[in-house]
Design a protein around this motif. Structure first.
Motif, PDB file in Angstrom:
ATOM      1  N   ASN A  19       0.169 -12.979  -0.447  1.00  0.00           N
ATOM      2  CA  ASN A  19      -1.259 -12.926  -0.128  1.00  0.00           C
ATOM      3  C   ASN A  19      -1.498 -12.305   1.240  1.00  0.00           C
ATOM      4  N   LEU A  20      -0.659 -12.651   2.216  1.00  0.00           N
ATOM      5  CA  LEU A  20      -0.813 -12.070   3.546  1.00  0.00           C
ATOM      6  C   LEU A  20      -0.549 -10.569   3.533  1.00  0.00           C
ATOM      7  N   VAL A  21       0.440 -10.140   2.773  1.00  0.00           N
ATOM      8  CA  VAL A  21       0.733  -8.708   2.664  1.00  0.00           C
ATOM      9  C   VAL A  21      -0.439  -7.981   1.994  1.00  0.00           C
ATOM     10  N   SER A  22      -1.008  -8.601   0.970  1.00  0.00           N
ATOM     11  CA  SER A  22      -2.124  -7.953   0.273  1.00  0.00           C
ATOM     12  C   SER A  22      -3.335  -7.788   1.196  1.00  0.00           C
ATOM     13  N   ILE A  23      -3.538  -8.733   2.109  1.00  0.00           N
ATOM     14  CA  ILE A  23      -4.629  -8.594   3.073  1.00  0.00           C
ATOM     15  C   ILE A  23      -4.371  -7.413   3.997  1.00  0.00           C
ATOM     16  N   GLU A  24      -3.137  -7.285   4.473  1.00  0.00           N
ATOM     17  CA  GLU A  24      -2.796  -6.169   5.357  1.00  0.00           C
ATOM     18  C   GLU A  24      -2.937  -4.827   4.632  1.00  0.00           C
ATOM     19  N   VAL A  25      -2.549  -4.785   3.373  1.00  0.00           N
ATOM     20  CA  VAL A  25      -2.671  -3.547   2.595  1.00  0.00           C
ATOM     21  C   VAL A  25      -4.138  -3.178   2.427  1.00  0.00           C
ATOM     22  N   ARG A  26      -4.947  -4.173   2.179  1.00  0.00           N
ATOM     23  CA  ARG A  26      -6.382  -3.898   2.012  1.00  0.00           C
ATOM     24  C   ARG A  26      -7.011  -3.423   3.316  1.00  0.00           C
ATOM     25  N   LEU A  27      -6.628  -4.043   4.434  1.00  0.00           N
ATOM     26  CA  LEU A  27      -7.167  -3.616   5.739  1.00  0.00           C
ATOM     27  C   LEU A  27      -6.714  -2.205   6.101  1.00  0.00           C
ATOM     28  N   ALA A  28      -5.527  -1.807   5.618  1.00  0.00           N
ATOM     29  CA  ALA A  28      -5.023  -0.460   5.875  1.00  0.00           C
ATOM     30  C   ALA A  28      -5.649   0.563   4.934  1.00  0.00           C
ATOM     31  N   GLU A  29      -6.491   0.094   4.016  1.00  0.00           N
ATOM     32  CA  GLU A  29      -7.193   0.943   3.048  1.00  0.00           C
ATOM     33  C   GLU A  29      -6.242   1.757   2.184  1.00  0.00           C
ATOM     34  N   ILE A  30      -5.144   1.147   1.794  1.00  0.00           N
ATOM     35  CA  ILE A  30      -4.206   1.772   0.861  1.00  0.00           C
ATOM     36  C   ILE A  30      -4.734   1.510  -0.552  1.00  0.00           C
ATOM     37  N   PRO A  31      -4.813   2.532  -1.395  1.00  0.00           N
ATOM     38  CA  PRO A  31      -5.329   2.330  -2.756  1.00  0.00           C
ATOM     39  C   PRO A  31      -4.483   1.307  -3.533  1.00  0.00           C
ATOM     40  N   LEU A  32      -5.153   0.531  -4.371  1.00  0.00           N
ATOM     41  CA  LEU A  32      -4.515  -0.555  -5.103  1.00  0.00           C
ATOM     42  C   LEU A  32      -3.351  -0.067  -5.957  1.00  0.00           C
ATOM     43  N   LEU A  33      -3.535   1.006  -6.704  1.00  0.00           N
ATOM     44  CA  LEU A  33      -2.479   1.497  -7.583  1.00  0.00           C
ATOM     45  C   LEU A  33      -1.270   1.995  -6.799  1.00  0.00           C
ATOM     46  N   VAL A  34      -1.510   2.607  -5.662  1.00  0.00           N
ATOM     47  CA  VAL A  34      -0.405   3.086  -4.824  1.00  0.00           C
ATOM     48  C   VAL A  34       0.385   1.902  -4.276  1.00  0.00           C
ATOM     49  N   ALA A  35      -0.315   0.909  -3.767  1.00  0.00           N
ATOM     50  CA  ALA A  35       0.351  -0.278  -3.230  1.00  0.00           C
ATOM     51  C   ALA A  35       1.138  -0.992  -4.324  1.00  0.00           C
ATOM     52  N   ASN A  36       0.557  -1.090  -5.515  1.00  0.00           N
ATOM     53  CA  ASN A  36       1.233  -1.748  -6.631  1.00  0.00           C
ATOM     54  C   ASN A  36       2.482  -0.969  -7.042  1.00  0.00           C
ATOM     55  N   ALA A  37       2.381   0.352  -7.087  1.00  0.00           N
ATOM     56  CA  ALA A  37       3.529   1.180  -7.466  1.00  0.00           C
ATOM     57  C   ALA A  37       4.669   1.021  -6.461  1.00  0.00           C
ATOM     58  N   TRP A  38       4.357   1.060  -5.169  1.00  0.00           N
ATOM     59  CA  TRP A  38       5.399   0.880  -4.157  1.00  0.00           C
ATOM     60  C   TRP A  38       6.014  -0.516  -4.223  1.00  0.00           C
TER      61      TRP A  38
END
Length: 77
Positions: free
Chosen positions: A30-49
């Motif tokens: 959950n903490l990582v997902s918050i950081e990813v969202r704040l960095a404005e990384i697209p959801l599909l890209v973050a999920n793929a990585w």
């Protein structure tokens, strides 16, 4: 849980540790997902990585454990 339940054995202590570890890693995700969202990384890209990293970690773990890699030739349902 009561103390006498823990004293009975039957992997109750290990089950509690697994539950605590699972809760910890869920919270870390959950903490990582918050950081990813704040960095404005697209959801599909973050999920793929995340899937790539997970597959690599699992592959390394299997190599360390000596798991034989086999492609199934028959389908089982």
């Amino acid at each position: 849980m009561f103390w006498h339940d823990l004293q009975l054995g039957n992997a109750t202590g290990a089950s509690i540790l697994f539950a605590a570890a699972g809760t910890f890693w869920f919270s870390m995700g959950n903490l990582v997902s918050i950081e990813v969202r704040l960095a404005e990384i697209p959801l599909l890209v973050a999920n793929a990585w995340g899937m790539v990293y997970g597959a690599l970690i699992l592959g390394v773990w299997c190599l360390i454990q000596g798991v034989e890699w086999v492609v199934p030739t028959t389908a089982t349902f």
